[in-house]
Design an enzyme around this catalytic site. Structure first.
Site, PDB file in Angstrom:
ATOM      1  N   ASN A  87       0.842  -1.194   0.000  1.00  0.00           N
ATOM      2  CA  ASN A  87       0.000   0.000   0.000  1.00  0.00           C
ATOM      3  C   ASN A  87       0.877   1.244   0.000  1.00  0.00           C
ATOM      4  O   ASN A  87       1.915   1.284   0.666  1.00  0.00           O
ATOM      5  CB  ASN A  87      -0.914   0.004   1.228  1.00  0.00           C
ATOM      6  CG  ASN A  87      -1.955  -1.094   1.160  1.00  0.00           C
ATOM      7  OD1 ASN A  87      -2.549  -1.331   0.113  1.00  0.00           O
ATOM      8  ND2 ASN A  87      -2.172  -1.779   2.269  1.00  0.00           N
ATOM      9  N   HIS A 100       6.551  -1.998   2.987  1.00  0.00           N
ATOM     10  CA  HIS A 100       6.340  -3.401   3.344  1.00  0.00           C
ATOM     11  C   HIS A 100       5.539  -4.104   2.263  1.00  0.00           C
ATOM     12  O   HIS A 100       4.624  -3.531   1.678  1.00  0.00           O
ATOM     13  CB  HIS A 100       5.657  -3.555   4.699  1.00  0.00           C
ATOM     14  CG  HIS A 100       4.429  -2.711   4.886  1.00  0.00           C
ATOM     15  ND1 HIS A 100       4.477  -1.365   5.146  1.00  0.00           N
ATOM     16  CD2 HIS A 100       3.114  -3.035   4.863  1.00  0.00           C
ATOM     17  CE1 HIS A 100       3.255  -0.882   5.274  1.00  0.00           C
ATOM     18  NE2 HIS A 100       2.400  -1.882   5.097  1.00  0.00           N
TER      19      HIS A 100
HETATM   20  P1  5GP Z   1      -0.545  -1.147   5.887  1.00  0.00           P
HETATM   21  O1  5GP Z   1      -1.935  -0.846   6.369  1.00  0.00           O
HETATM   22  O2  5GP Z   1       0.401   0.004   6.219  1.00  0.00           O
HETATM   23  O3  5GP Z   1      -0.448  -1.575   4.458  1.00  0.00           O
HETATM   24  O4  5GP Z   1      -0.042  -2.399   6.704  1.00  0.00           O
HETATM   25  C1  5GP Z   1       0.436  -2.306   7.999  1.00  0.00           C
HETATM   26  C2  5GP Z   1       0.257  -3.654   8.637  1.00  0.00           C
HETATM   27  O5  5GP Z   1       1.014  -3.687   9.825  1.00  0.00           O
HETATM   28  C3  5GP Z   1      -1.186  -3.974   9.018  1.00  0.00           C
HETATM   29  O6  5GP Z   1      -1.620  -5.145   8.332  1.00  0.00           O
HETATM   30  C4  5GP Z   1      -1.126  -4.160  10.545  1.00  0.00           C
HETATM   31  O7  5GP Z   1      -1.956  -5.203  11.001  1.00  0.00           O
HETATM   32  C5  5GP Z   1       0.335  -4.450  10.777  1.00  0.00           C
HETATM   33  N1  5GP Z   1       0.812  -4.031  12.073  1.00  0.00           N
HETATM   34  C6  5GP Z   1       0.577  -2.834  12.686  1.00  0.00           C
HETATM   35  N2  5GP Z   1       1.212  -2.778  13.867  1.00  0.00           N
HETATM   36  C7  5GP Z   1       1.865  -3.971  14.016  1.00  0.00           C
HETATM   37  C8  5GP Z   1       2.690  -4.512  15.049  1.00  0.00           C
HETATM   38  O8  5GP Z   1       2.975  -3.893  16.071  1.00  0.00           O
HETATM   39  N3  5GP Z   1       3.167  -5.772  14.849  1.00  0.00           N
HETATM   40  C9  5GP Z   1       2.894  -6.491  13.726  1.00  0.00           C
HETATM   41  N4  5GP Z   1       3.409  -7.724  13.624  1.00  0.00           N
HETATM   42  N5  5GP Z   1       2.121  -6.009  12.727  1.00  0.00           N
HETATM   43  C10 5GP Z   1       1.616  -4.764  12.871  1.00  0.00           C
END
Ligand code: 5GP
Ligand code: ZN
Length: 113
Positions: A87, A100
């Site tokens: 994203n 990521h």
């Molecule tokens: P985005 O929404 O930025 O594409 O993805 C971020 C991801 O990071 C989300 O799927 C969320 O669940 C994950 N995430 C957020 N905080 C943490 C954390 O503290 N530990 C882990 N393992 N994943 C996290």
């Protein structure tokens, strides 16, 4: 980056359930999995998103995809299929501003935007 959640996971200040690690890349299980397999693959270097990539990062990106393939195979997803998502920015719902790859699989995935 001081206030970056994923940099804190890389440094170990915030714990994670690791799936893979080397000098360039860390992969760990998403805290809120969207499917039976949901792994995040991140560079150890802080890069805000895919929008900040340059040709200098070509090798790193190839490496991240290689790790994604390896993990997908280890999880038995190479035949059934899987999704790799990154994203970028607010409209895409990027909540952590550190590049990521989401590796998602283990069920039939829908696509609704
Ligand atoms: P985005 O929404 O930025 O594409 O993805 C971020 C991801 O990071 C989300 O799927 C969320 O669940 C994950 N995430 C957020 N905080 C943490 C954390 O503290 N530990 C882990 N393992 N994943 C996290
Ligand atoms: Zn970071």
């Amino acid at each position: 980056m001081n206030d970056c959640l994923f940099c804190k996971i890389i440094s170990g200040d915030i714990p994670s359930n690791k799936a893979y690690e080397d000098e360039k890349v860390l992969a760990f299980y998403d805290i809120a999995p969207q499917a039976p397999v949901h792994i995040l693959i991140i560079p150890k270097e802080h890069i805000g998103s895919a929008q900040e990539l340059s040709t200098d990062n070509n090798e790193l990106l190839g490496h991240m995809f290689a790790i994604a393939r390896k993990l997908a195979s280890e999880k038995g997803l190479d035949c059934s299929g899987y999704r790799l998502v990154t994203n970028v920015g607010d409209d895409a719902g990027q909540s952590v501003k550190h590049l990521h790859l989401h590796l998602i699989g283990g069920k039939t995935l829908k696509w609704d935007n």
